[in-house]
Design a protein around this motif. Structure first.
Motif, short mmCIF file in Angstrom:
data_model
loop_
_atom_site.label_atom_id
_atom_site.label_comp_id
_atom_site.label_asym_id
_atom_site.label_seq_id
_atom_site.Cartn_x
_atom_site.Cartn_y
_atom_site.Cartn_z
N GLY A 125 0.79 -1.21 0.00
CA GLY A 125 0.00 0.00 0.00
C GLY A 125 0.83 1.26 0.00
N GLU A 126 0.14 2.36 0.31
CA GLU A 126 0.74 3.68 0.23
C GLU A 126 0.54 4.40 1.55
OE1 GLU A 126 0.00 7.74 -2.45
OE2 GLU A 126 -1.39 6.06 -2.55
N VAL A 127 1.59 5.04 2.05
CA VAL A 127 1.47 5.84 3.27
C VAL A 127 1.79 7.28 2.92
CG1 VAL A 127 2.34 6.21 5.60
CG2 VAL A 127 2.15 3.88 4.72
N ILE A 128 0.89 8.19 3.26
CA ILE A 128 1.12 9.62 3.04
C ILE A 128 1.28 10.28 4.40
CG2 ILE A 128 0.11 11.77 2.16
CD1 ILE A 128 -1.63 9.81 0.32
N ASN A 129 2.37 10.99 4.59
CA ASN A 129 2.61 11.68 5.86
C ASN A 129 3.24 13.03 5.54
OD1 ASN A 129 2.85 12.18 8.59
ND2 ASN A 129 4.77 11.05 8.80
N ASP A 130 2.38 14.01 5.20
CA ASP A 130 2.89 15.34 4.85
C ASP A 130 2.39 16.35 5.87
OD1 ASP A 130 0.23 15.89 4.15
OD2 ASP A 130 0.57 15.53 2.01
N ASP A 131 2.48 17.66 5.56
CA ASP A 131 2.13 18.67 6.57
C ASP A 131 0.63 18.79 6.76
OD1 ASP A 131 1.82 19.63 4.04
OD2 ASP A 131 2.53 21.66 4.50
N LYS A 132 -0.14 18.22 5.87
CA LYS A 132 -1.60 18.36 5.96
C LYS A 132 -2.30 17.12 6.53
CE LYS A 132 -2.18 21.69 2.22
NZ LYS A 132 -2.69 21.90 0.86
N GLN A 133 -1.76 15.93 6.23
CA GLN A 133 -2.48 14.72 6.61
C GLN A 133 -1.56 13.51 6.79
OE1 GLN A 133 -4.95 12.81 3.69
NE2 GLN A 133 -3.58 13.28 1.98
N PHE A 134 -2.11 12.55 7.51
CA PHE A 134 -1.54 11.21 7.55
C PHE A 134 -2.59 10.30 6.93
CE2 PHE A 134 -1.29 7.07 9.70
CZ PHE A 134 0.02 6.72 9.40
N ALA A 135 -2.16 9.45 5.98
CA ALA A 135 -3.12 8.58 5.32
C ALA A 135 -2.47 7.26 4.95
CB ALA A 135 -3.69 9.25 4.07
N VAL A 136 -3.23 6.19 5.06
CA VAL A 136 -2.80 4.87 4.64
C VAL A 136 -3.81 4.38 3.62
CG1 VAL A 136 -2.41 2.49 5.35
CG2 VAL A 136 -1.79 4.36 6.89
N LYS A 137 -3.32 3.90 2.48
CA LYS A 137 -4.21 3.39 1.43
C LYS A 137 -3.78 1.99 1.04
CE LYS A 137 -5.24 8.04 0.06
NZ LYS A 137 -5.60 9.02 -0.94
N SER B 204 -4.45 -14.08 4.73
CA SER B 204 -4.61 -13.03 5.72
C SER B 204 -3.51 -11.99 5.58
CB SER B 204 -4.57 -13.61 7.14
OG SER B 204 -3.30 -14.14 7.41
N PHE B 205 -3.80 -10.80 6.09
CA PHE B 205 -2.75 -9.80 6.21
C PHE B 205 -2.95 -9.01 7.49
CE2 PHE B 205 -4.71 -5.67 5.66
CZ PHE B 205 -5.92 -5.97 5.04
N LEU B 206 -1.87 -8.43 7.95
CA LEU B 206 -1.90 -7.57 9.13
C LEU B 206 -0.96 -6.40 8.86
CD1 LEU B 206 -2.53 -7.06 12.21
CD2 LEU B 206 -0.52 -8.43 12.69
N ARG B 207 -1.47 -5.20 8.99
CA ARG B 207 -0.61 -4.01 8.86
C ARG B 207 -0.73 -3.21 10.14
NH1 ARG B 207 0.81 -2.21 4.00
NH2 ARG B 207 2.42 -1.29 5.30
N SER B 208 0.39 -2.73 10.64
CA SER B 208 0.39 -1.97 11.89
C SER B 208 1.21 -0.70 11.70
CB SER B 208 0.96 -2.85 12.99
OG SER B 208 1.02 -2.14 14.19
N PHE B 209 0.67 0.42 12.16
CA PHE B 209 1.33 1.72 12.01
C PHE B 209 1.24 2.47 13.34
CE2 PHE B 209 -0.71 0.63 8.05
CZ PHE B 209 0.25 0.87 7.09
N LEU B 210 2.27 3.27 13.63
CA LEU B 210 2.18 4.22 14.74
C LEU B 210 1.79 5.56 14.12
CD1 LEU B 210 2.59 4.00 17.78
CD2 LEU B 210 4.88 4.97 17.45
N VAL B 211 0.61 6.06 14.50
CA VAL B 211 0.13 7.33 13.94
C VAL B 211 0.98 8.46 14.52
CG1 VAL B 211 -1.85 8.87 13.76
CG2 VAL B 211 -2.19 6.39 13.68
N PRO B 212 1.56 9.33 13.70
CA PRO B 212 2.47 10.38 14.20
C PRO B 212 1.79 11.30 15.23
CG PRO B 212 2.60 10.22 11.81
CD PRO B 212 1.46 9.34 12.23
N ASP B 213 2.62 11.89 16.11
CA ASP B 213 2.12 12.74 17.21
C ASP B 213 1.34 13.96 16.73
OD1 ASP B 213 3.12 11.13 19.17
OD2 ASP B 213 5.02 12.23 19.37
N ASP B 214 1.67 14.45 15.53
CA ASP B 214 1.03 15.68 15.05
C ASP B 214 -0.27 15.42 14.29
OD1 ASP B 214 2.29 14.47 12.93
OD2 ASP B 214 3.17 16.31 12.11
#
Lengths: 122, 122
Positions: free
Chosen positions: B26-38, B76-86
């Motif tokens: 997948g795709e992880v977006i982590n810029d100044d506006k948003q955090f997103a996982v697709k 099966s799949f498992l994805r785990s992320f730590l959502v950033p503090d901001d």
């Protein structure tokens, strides 16, 4: 906290298309000449794959784990088949192609015998 | 009895191409506006999916099981992320599209605040 499911009203969603859900289920050939299972395992490295034959129980497993900057990822599959009685169980073999296709194949017992007789004639 | 691995000498096999192995990551977006996982979850029904947020730990799971004429299939799949503090943790939401794309998105705290201030001005 569960974030899911959130769904809008959706027309013709993907999960009504069983081909989509079964896309990785591979192909099983069971005719008068051979029994064969063919799977796309291109998302797994060879060392992440395991093919076992216990009696007539054929089991194919794959497990991939990845830890990166953005967290952790696991995926796995398990396929299990009962190899038909008319299969030459000692001739079962597996092969992994260059492009990630795994084939497990064995001739039918009758077909093996036919071939042996033909060979002896010449 | 293990039937695997059996490999010929292979030139440029698929497992040397990391894009092939990571294709479902997948795709992880982590810029100044948003955090997103697709993620592409089109091989899983909605009821086979689970998205959990525990503190800042985001976990996305899928498990599909099928029993047919030719045996049994699990994946099966498992994805785990730590959502950033901001990230504005209370604004995290998920959405599943018609074609099987799962998006988990949240605005950054600073961006949320800016928007709130703008709104109060008018």
């Amino acid at each position: 906290m569960s974030l899911f499911p959130y769904r809008d009203s959706i027309v013709n969603p993907y999960w009504l298309n069983s081909n989509q859900l079964d896309i990785n289920n591979g192909e099983v050939i069971n005719d008068d000449k051979q029994f064969a299972v063919k799977l796309d395992v291109s998302h797994f490295r060879p060392e992440e794959l395991n093919v076992q034959l216990n009696g007539r129980q054929l089991t194919i497993e794959g497990k991939h784990e990845f830890r990166g900057d953005h967290g952790m990822s696991q995926r796995s599959f398990l396929r299990s088949f009962l190899v038909p009685d008319d299969v030459d169980i000692n001739a079962v073999h597996s092969e992994l192609s260059n492009d990630g296709r795994l084939a497990i194949e064995a001739p039918k017992t009758a077909f093996s015998a036919d071939r042996a007789i033909s060979f002896q004639k010449h």
